[in-house]
Design an enzyme around this catalytic site. Structure first.
Site, short mmCIF file in Angstrom:
data_model
loop_
_atom_site.label_atom_id
_atom_site.label_comp_id
_atom_site.label_asym_id
_atom_site.label_seq_id
_atom_site.Cartn_x
_atom_site.Cartn_y
_atom_site.Cartn_z
N HIS A 207 0.82 -1.22 0.07
CA HIS A 207 0.05 0.05 -0.23
C HIS A 207 0.93 1.17 -0.08
CE1 HIS A 207 -3.04 2.99 1.45
NE2 HIS A 207 -3.91 2.08 1.26
N TYR A 208 0.33 2.37 -0.23
CA TYR A 208 1.04 3.46 -0.39
C TYR A 208 1.54 4.15 1.13
CZ TYR A 208 -2.95 6.29 0.31
OH TYR A 208 -4.16 6.84 0.82
#
Length: 181
Positions: free
Chosen positions: A128-129
């Site tokens: 995920h970022y």
């Protein structure tokens, strides 16, 4: 064990220096924990082969620390390329966490993300970022609860797997002493 979206991926890299434009990744390790920071699985610890020119370009600090730990010798002897490391790491992670859901977890993880983005973008895309960066928590504790700082000591081995284990233990410590959750 089925892949669980709440599991967390912890990663640590050892590099030849701090600049992804010129330095390279020489070791990667990963651990998967559950959301309560219990270790579920340790991934492969991979020394990534680099050329003698890359190793010779390391500054004195990196030569000393990676030499004393034996990592330079392991890198020289390794048959693993960056692509091999990507494939093995993703194969391990996919058993425990679906792609795109776990933040990247670790200490000063933004630095690791910069190197992954440059040399292992397929692996970087697995995360995920968002990040869970223990060093950010440490900086807040240093300012808000400095008396807590002396209660946790790291070995500082600069070995990827040990560094991750210490990061997980450090976050557990802060959760108990500061967050009390």
């Amino acid at each position: 064990m089925a892949a669980d979206e709440t599991n967390l991926i912890w990663v640590d890299l050892e590099m030849t220096g701090l600049e992804p434009e010129v330095d390279r990744i020489i070791e990667i390790a990963t651990i998967v924990t559950d959301k309560e920071l219990n270790i579920l699985a340790e991934g492969p610890v991979i020394a990534i082969h680099q050329s003698e020119d890359v190793l010779a370009a390391m500054d004195d600090w990196n030569q000393k620390h990676h030499g004393e730990s034996g990592l330079i010798d392991r890198v020289r002897a390794s048959d693993f390329s960056e692509q091999d490391a990507i494939e093995q790491t993703i194969a391990f992670l996919s058993e425990h966490v679906p792609a795109g859901v776990s933040p990247m977890c670790g200490n000063s993880i933004g630095q690791d993300r910069r190197f992954l983005n440059r040399y292992m973008p397929t692996l970087e895309d697995y995360f995920h970022y968002r990040n869970i960066d223990v060093s950010s928590v440490k900086e807040l504790v240093r300012r808000w609860r400095p008396e807590v700082m002396d209660g946790f000591k790291k070995q500082g081995t600069h070995q990827a797997l040990v560094d991750i284990q210490e990061s997980i233990a450090e976050l557990r410590y802060y959760r108990e002493k500061v967050f009390k959750i």
